[in-house]
Motif scaffolding. Structure first.
Motif, short mmCIF file in Angstrom:
data_model
loop_
_atom_site.label_atom_id
_atom_site.label_comp_id
_atom_site.label_asym_id
_atom_site.label_seq_id
_atom_site.Cartn_x
_atom_site.Cartn_y
_atom_site.Cartn_z
N PHE A 101 0.95 -1.23 -0.02
CA PHE A 101 0.09 0.15 -0.04
C PHE A 101 0.77 1.22 0.13
CE2 PHE A 101 -2.84 -2.93 1.93
CZ PHE A 101 -3.83 -3.10 1.40
N ALA A 102 0.43 2.26 -0.77
CA ALA A 102 1.21 3.51 -0.94
C ALA A 102 0.17 4.60 -0.36
CB ALA A 102 1.76 3.79 -1.98
N VAL A 103 0.28 5.07 0.96
CA VAL A 103 -0.55 5.87 1.67
C VAL A 103 -0.07 7.30 1.56
CG1 VAL A 103 -2.21 6.29 3.52
CG2 VAL A 103 -1.39 3.67 2.94
N PRO A 104 -0.83 8.19 0.79
CA PRO A 104 -0.32 9.63 0.82
C PRO A 104 -0.74 10.38 2.13
CG PRO A 104 -2.40 9.56 -0.40
CD PRO A 104 -2.02 7.95 0.11
N LEU A 105 0.26 11.05 2.74
CA LEU A 105 -0.09 11.62 4.43
C LEU A 105 -0.24 13.17 3.93
CD1 LEU A 105 2.84 9.72 6.15
CD2 LEU A 105 0.51 9.19 5.93
N LEU A 106 -1.00 13.70 4.81
CA LEU A 106 -1.31 15.27 4.86
C LEU A 106 -1.99 15.72 3.75
CD1 LEU A 106 2.24 16.49 5.88
CD2 LEU A 106 0.31 15.74 7.43
N ASP A 107 -3.08 16.50 4.24
CA ASP A 107 -3.92 16.96 3.19
C ASP A 107 -3.36 18.52 2.76
OD1 ASP A 107 -5.91 14.96 3.34
OD2 ASP A 107 -7.05 15.73 4.65
N LEU A 124 3.22 6.56 3.31
CA LEU A 124 3.79 5.79 4.13
C LEU A 124 3.55 4.34 3.38
CD1 LEU A 124 4.30 4.26 7.23
CD2 LEU A 124 1.81 4.23 7.24
N GLN A 125 4.67 3.79 3.07
CA GLN A 125 4.58 2.38 2.69
C GLN A 125 4.32 1.47 3.48
OE1 GLN A 125 8.25 0.29 1.05
NE2 GLN A 125 7.39 0.47 -1.11
N VAL A 126 3.04 0.75 3.33
CA VAL A 126 2.98 -0.59 4.27
C VAL A 126 2.82 -1.82 3.21
CG1 VAL A 126 1.01 -1.53 5.76
CG2 VAL A 126 1.22 1.15 5.43
N PRO A 156 3.03 -5.25 9.81
CA PRO A 156 3.35 -5.07 8.34
C PRO A 156 4.78 -4.06 8.19
CG PRO A 156 1.89 -3.49 8.98
CD PRO A 156 1.76 -4.53 10.06
N ARG A 157 5.48 -4.27 7.20
CA ARG A 157 6.69 -3.48 7.31
C ARG A 157 6.33 -2.00 6.81
NH1 ARG A 157 8.18 -7.57 3.96
NH2 ARG A 157 8.66 -6.09 2.29
N LEU A 158 6.81 -1.15 7.43
CA LEU A 158 6.49 0.38 7.29
C LEU A 158 7.78 0.96 6.92
CD1 LEU A 158 4.48 0.83 10.70
CD2 LEU A 158 3.47 0.20 8.33
N LYS A 159 7.55 2.03 6.10
CA LYS A 159 8.63 2.94 5.70
C LYS A 159 8.24 4.28 4.98
CE LYS A 159 12.52 3.31 2.47
NZ LYS A 159 13.30 2.47 1.30
N LEU A 160 8.57 5.42 5.55
CA LEU A 160 8.02 6.74 5.05
C LEU A 160 8.75 6.95 3.87
CD1 LEU A 160 7.86 9.09 8.08
CD2 LEU A 160 5.96 8.23 6.74
#
Length: 374
Positions: free
Chosen positions: A164-170, A190-192, A207-211
């Motif tokens: 998953f590639a989750v965009p952060l902040l609006d 955030l990569q999950v 899950p493995r997490l990475k910014l």
């Protein structure tokens, strides 16, 4: 990349794509498909997707320059079949190809954007078909989040994973930086990564997490300096993201405020070093001053880290009178071992650096003279 060897009618579309794409597309390679003409009419595009790149070959025909290109996808995407009729012509690559106008430089970009959107939907269906309850739950709770991308990766020698590639902040990071130089919107994701197919485990692992941030954002701050919150047992992304976004928001605000501190420091340096020859006006990461010790004149390059004043500037001295055999000005090694405390006033920092440079100038002059004798 030999863009000058691309036929002008193709080069116009390629250049438009590279300069107007909302995300950074790169050309990996170019080659010719014709035995009769030396023109490069084929190239491989690296297209960002889900914090990785997908490779698509764009196949023009130099012997039929008015025809639309073919697009070849990776072998791992053999089930991705986008060239089908659609009820919405604006989203149909078939409609774009059948109404191809080779004189319109925007056509290739439109085609790639349509295909990428369909590819995102295709990957979403692949992930949705995974037999994993955690993944299904994440999809049900996160799918409405704007900009999220997901992909399924697998191979003979690696386990199946869902990314998953989750965009952060609006908020727009670009708008937070005065005189922002970035053409494209800077983003943090955030990569999950969820491993799939490990049902024998009594308790599923986190899950493995990475910014991950866009490259240009490193001029402002590094996401690697952000400590990720702990992923608690049984947690999901909807629970994890609020605390993370608050941390990232605070980090960005601090990074923007540090631009002002670096600017004040450079202005303070002018009191003892004089007006700089050049300085970074936006992020205030660099400044160069001309210094004289008697008849010996040299430049002092200041390189300010993004963590200034917690971390001290590095200095490089460069002679304006001495050159090596290659005609390159003699430079000192990078210097960062000198008296420093982040608690000092900016004026104290500047005056102590000036004293250090004056003291070091004699050693540097000797280095310059030795370089001339070699």
């Amino acid at each position: 990349m030999a863009v000058d060897r691309v036929p002008p009618i193709f080069a116009a579309q390629l250049n438009y794509l590279l300069s107007h794409s909302p995300f950074s597309i790169k050309v990996e390679q170019m080659w010719s498909g014709s035995k009769n003409y030396p023109w490069n009419d084929r190239f491989t595009l690296l297209i960002p997707f889900c914090l990785d790149f997908i490779k698509w070959d764009i196949i023009y025909n130099v012997e039929s320059p008015l025809s639309p290109p073919d697009v070849m996808f990776g072998a791992e995407d053999d089930k991705f079949i986008p060239f089908v009729l659609s009820s919405d012509p604006s989203k149909s690559p078939m409609h774009t190809l059948s109404n191809w106008n080779s004189k319109d430089p925007s056509r290739l970009l439109s085609l790639i954007l349509q295909l990428r959107e369909l590819y995102s939907a295709y990957q979403g269906k692949c992930v949705g078909g995974v037999d994993d309850e955690r993944v299904k739950f994440e999809i049900s709770t996160m799918l409405s989040r704007e900009g999220i991308e997901m992909s399924l990766s697998s191979g003979v020698e690696k386990p199946e994973e869902v990314k998953f590639a989750v965009p952060l902040l609006d908020t727009s990071i670009n708008n937070m930086v005065p005189a922002c130089p970035w053409r494209q919107q800077q983003k943090i994701h955030l990569q999950v990564i969820y491993p799939i197919g490990r049902k024998y485990q009594s308790a599923p692992s986190a899950p493995r997490l990475k910014l991950v941030s866009t490259l240009e954002l490193r001029s402002l701050f590094s996401v690697e300096d952000i400590k990720l919150p702990t992923w608690l047992n049984g947690m999901c992304m909807a629970e994890y993201l609020p605390a993370l976004e608050e941390t990232v928001q605070m980090q960005i605000l601090e990074a923007v405020s540090l631009i002002g501190i670096r600017r004040l420091f450079i202005e303070t340096l002018t009191v003892v070093f004089g007006r700089p020859l050049e300085a970074d006006p936006i992020f205030c990461r660099k400044a160069t001053f001309l210094v004289a010790n008697g008849v010996f004149t040299f430049l002092v390059h200041f390189l300010l880290p993004i963590q200034f004043p917690k971390k001290q500037p590095t200095l490089i001295l460069q002679s304006s009178q001495h050159f090596n055999k290659q005609g390159v000005p003699v430079r000192s090694p990078v210097m960062s071992e000198y008296p420093w405390s982040p608690r000092w006033e900016l004026s104290d920092m500047a005056s102590r650096i000036f004293d250090f440079v004056v003291e070091e100038s004699s050693n540097f002059k000797k280095i310059c003279n030795d370089a001339l004798q070699r």
